[in-house]
Write a protein that holds these residues in place. Structure first.
Motif, PDB file in Angstrom:
ATOM      1  N   PRO A 128       0.791  -1.243   0.000  1.00  0.00           N
ATOM      2  CA  PRO A 128       0.000   0.000   0.000  1.00  0.00           C
ATOM      3  C   PRO A 128       0.822   1.290   0.000  1.00  0.00           C
ATOM      4  O   PRO A 128       0.348   2.316  -0.448  1.00  0.00           O
ATOM      5  N   LYS A 129       2.053   1.233   0.479  1.00  0.00           N
ATOM      6  CA  LYS A 129       2.894   2.433   0.539  1.00  0.00           C
ATOM      7  C   LYS A 129       3.795   2.585  -0.685  1.00  0.00           C
ATOM      8  O   LYS A 129       4.565   3.529  -0.767  1.00  0.00           O
ATOM      9  N   LEU A 130       3.675   1.681  -1.624  1.00  0.00           N
ATOM     10  CA  LEU A 130       4.560   1.663  -2.788  1.00  0.00           C
ATOM     11  C   LEU A 130       4.406   2.930  -3.632  1.00  0.00           C
ATOM     12  O   LEU A 130       3.297   3.374  -3.909  1.00  0.00           O
ATOM     13  N   LYS A 131       5.537   3.484  -4.037  1.00  0.00           N
ATOM     14  CA  LYS A 131       5.544   4.643  -4.932  1.00  0.00           C
ATOM     15  C   LYS A 131       6.242   4.324  -6.248  1.00  0.00           C
ATOM     16  O   LYS A 131       5.847   4.809  -7.291  1.00  0.00           O
ATOM     17  N   ASN A 132       7.315   3.525  -6.176  1.00  0.00           N
ATOM     18  CA  ASN A 132       8.104   3.223  -7.361  1.00  0.00           C
ATOM     19  C   ASN A 132       8.306   1.712  -7.443  1.00  0.00           C
ATOM     20  O   ASN A 132       9.148   1.164  -6.745  1.00  0.00           O
ATOM     21  N   PRO A 133       7.522   1.025  -8.284  1.00  0.00           N
ATOM     22  CA  PRO A 133       7.626  -0.441  -8.360  1.00  0.00           C
ATOM     23  C   PRO A 133       9.029  -0.900  -8.762  1.00  0.00           C
ATOM     24  O   PRO A 133       9.629  -0.342  -9.673  1.00  0.00           O
ATOM     25  N   GLN A 134       9.503  -1.900  -8.050  1.00  0.00           N
ATOM     26  CA  GLN A 134      10.796  -2.508  -8.327  1.00  0.00           C
ATOM     27  C   GLN A 134      10.560  -3.879  -8.968  1.00  0.00           C
ATOM     28  O   GLN A 134       9.436  -4.353  -9.052  1.00  0.00           O
ATOM     29  N   THR A 135      11.636  -4.525  -9.377  1.00  0.00           N
ATOM     30  CA  THR A 135      11.545  -5.826 -10.045  1.00  0.00           C
ATOM     31  C   THR A 135      10.710  -6.811  -9.234  1.00  0.00           C
ATOM     32  O   THR A 135       9.863  -7.513  -9.787  1.00  0.00           O
ATOM     33  N   GLU A 136      10.929  -6.864  -7.938  1.00  0.00           N
ATOM     34  CA  GLU A 136      10.185  -7.813  -7.103  1.00  0.00           C
ATOM     35  C   GLU A 136       8.680  -7.545  -7.143  1.00  0.00           C
ATOM     36  O   GLU A 136       7.895  -8.493  -7.121  1.00  0.00           O
ATOM     37  N   HIS A 137       8.267  -6.291  -7.213  1.00  0.00           N
ATOM     38  CA  HIS A 137       6.836  -5.963  -7.287  1.00  0.00           C
ATOM     39  C   HIS A 137       6.256  -6.423  -8.622  1.00  0.00           C
ATOM     40  O   HIS A 137       5.137  -6.938  -8.684  1.00  0.00           O
ATOM     41  N   TRP A 138       7.006  -6.214  -9.688  1.00  0.00           N
ATOM     42  CA  TRP A 138       6.556  -6.664 -11.007  1.00  0.00           C
ATOM     43  C   TRP A 138       6.423  -8.183 -11.033  1.00  0.00           C
ATOM     44  O   TRP A 138       5.438  -8.718 -11.530  1.00  0.00           O
ATOM     45  N   GLU A 139       7.421  -8.873 -10.483  1.00  0.00           N
ATOM     46  CA  GLU A 139       7.379 -10.337 -10.469  1.00  0.00           C
ATOM     47  C   GLU A 139       6.197 -10.851  -9.669  1.00  0.00           C
ATOM     48  O   GLU A 139       5.512 -11.788 -10.093  1.00  0.00           O
ATOM     49  N   ARG A 140       5.927 -10.253  -8.518  1.00  0.00           N
ATOM     50  CA  ARG A 140       4.773 -10.656  -7.698  1.00  0.00           C
ATOM     51  C   ARG A 140       3.471 -10.404  -8.446  1.00  0.00           C
ATOM     52  O   ARG A 140       2.557 -11.229  -8.423  1.00  0.00           O
ATOM     53  N   SER A 141       3.385  -9.263  -9.097  1.00  0.00           N
ATOM     54  CA  SER A 141       2.168  -8.943  -9.850  1.00  0.00           C
ATOM     55  C   SER A 141       1.963  -9.910 -11.004  1.00  0.00           C
ATOM     56  O   SER A 141       0.843 -10.384 -11.233  1.00  0.00           O
ATOM     57  N   PHE A 142       3.025 -10.220 -11.723  1.00  0.00           N
ATOM     58  CA  PHE A 142       2.914 -11.190 -12.818  1.00  0.00           C
ATOM     59  C   PHE A 142       2.420 -12.531 -12.282  1.00  0.00           C
ATOM     60  O   PHE A 142       1.532 -13.153 -12.857  1.00  0.00           O
ATOM     61  N   ARG A 143       2.994 -12.980 -11.160  1.00  0.00           N
ATOM     62  CA  ARG A 143       2.573 -14.273 -10.595  1.00  0.00           C
ATOM     63  C   ARG A 143       1.120 -14.231 -10.153  1.00  0.00           C
ATOM     64  O   ARG A 143       0.377 -15.190 -10.347  1.00  0.00           O
ATOM     65  N   LEU A 144       0.705 -13.122  -9.572  1.00  0.00           N
ATOM     66  CA  LEU A 144      -0.674 -12.970  -9.128  1.00  0.00           C
ATOM     67  C   LEU A 144      -1.638 -13.058 -10.306  1.00  0.00           C
ATOM     68  O   LEU A 144      -2.610 -13.820 -10.280  1.00  0.00           O
ATOM     69  N   PHE A 145      -1.359 -12.339 -11.379  1.00  0.00           N
ATOM     70  CA  PHE A 145      -2.230 -12.364 -12.553  1.00  0.00           C
ATOM     71  C   PHE A 145      -2.172 -13.712 -13.249  1.00  0.00           C
ATOM     72  O   PHE A 145      -3.180 -14.145 -13.814  1.00  0.00           O
ATOM     73  N   ASP A 146      -1.034 -14.374 -13.224  1.00  0.00           N
ATOM     74  CA  ASP A 146      -0.946 -15.711 -13.828  1.00  0.00           C
ATOM     75  C   ASP A 146      -1.857 -16.704 -13.116  1.00  0.00           C
ATOM     76  O   ASP A 146      -2.329 -17.663 -13.722  1.00  0.00           O
ATOM     77  N   LEU A 147      -2.115 -16.481 -11.838  1.00  0.00           N
ATOM     78  CA  LEU A 147      -3.057 -17.333 -11.105  1.00  0.00           C
ATOM     79  C   LEU A 147      -4.495 -17.139 -11.576  1.00  0.00           C
ATOM     80  O   LEU A 147      -5.299 -18.060 -11.522  1.00  0.00           O
ATOM     81  N   LEU A 148      -4.801 -15.934 -12.040  1.00  0.00           N
ATOM     82  CA  LEU A 148      -6.191 -15.570 -12.294  1.00  0.00           C
ATOM     83  C   LEU A 148      -6.557 -15.403 -13.766  1.00  0.00           C
ATOM     84  O   LEU A 148      -7.697 -15.619 -14.146  1.00  0.00           O
ATOM     85  N   VAL A 149      -5.624 -14.947 -14.570  1.00  0.00           N
ATOM     86  CA  VAL A 149      -5.943 -14.645 -15.983  1.00  0.00           C
ATOM     87  C   VAL A 149      -5.138 -15.559 -16.887  1.00  0.00           C
ATOM     88  O   VAL A 149      -3.960 -15.694 -16.743  1.00  0.00           O
TER      89      VAL A 149
END
Length: 149
Positions: A128-149
């Motif tokens: 929730p406090k994120l301002k500038n996404p780093q590689t780890e945030h992108w990787e987590r987001s990709f994994r999250l969407f891969d679960l659902l879409v």
């Protein structure tokens, strides 16, 4: 990607989720959009084939209620019109054997925009406090969407 669209994407992510992104993030965003659109189109193609059609119609795409809401949210952003050509170009990368109807083709920029809004919100859910996404945030987001879409 031209400088105008870079600035527009920066404003879009700032408006949508208060995120500051850079050119490397835009490359990751492009990869995300192309990948998730292809996933949706694979399912749409399977639905069309199952119904003995050789054209993918909009109702073949597995668009959830949440994604529909994010698509509407995208259309309300100030940058939607300016981003549409870039998102449409992202949507043109597909290795499928069925054609898309004109209506499906026209809808893909909004789907890409909805996926972009969902991605921006996902970053804030992950941190929730994120301002500038780093590689780890992108990787987590990709994994999250891969679960659902």
């Amino acid at each position: 990607m031209v400088m105008t669209s870079v600035a527009t994407f920066e404003r879009f992510f700032r408006e949508t989720a208060g995120l500051d992104i850079d050119k490397d993030d835009l490359k990751r965003h492009r990869e995300f959009v192309v990948r998730k659109l292809n996933d949706l189109l694979i399912r749409g193609q399977a639905a069309a084939k199952a119904n003995l059609r050789d054209i993918v119609e909009p109702f073949d795409l597995p668009i959830t209620k949440g994604l529909q809401e994010r698509m509407r949210e995208f259309r309300k952003t100030e940058e939607a019109t300016a981003l549409e050509p870039v998102l449409r170009e992202m949507a043109s990368h597909r290795p499928f054997d069925l054609r898309l109807s004109d209506e499906t083709e026209a809808r893909l920029a909004d789907v890409a925009g909805g996926l972009s809004v969902a991605l921006a919100h996902a970053f804030k859910i992950i941190d929730p406090k994120l301002k500038n996404p780093q590689t780890e945030h992108w990787e987590r987001s990709f994994r999250l969407f891969d679960l659902l879409v």
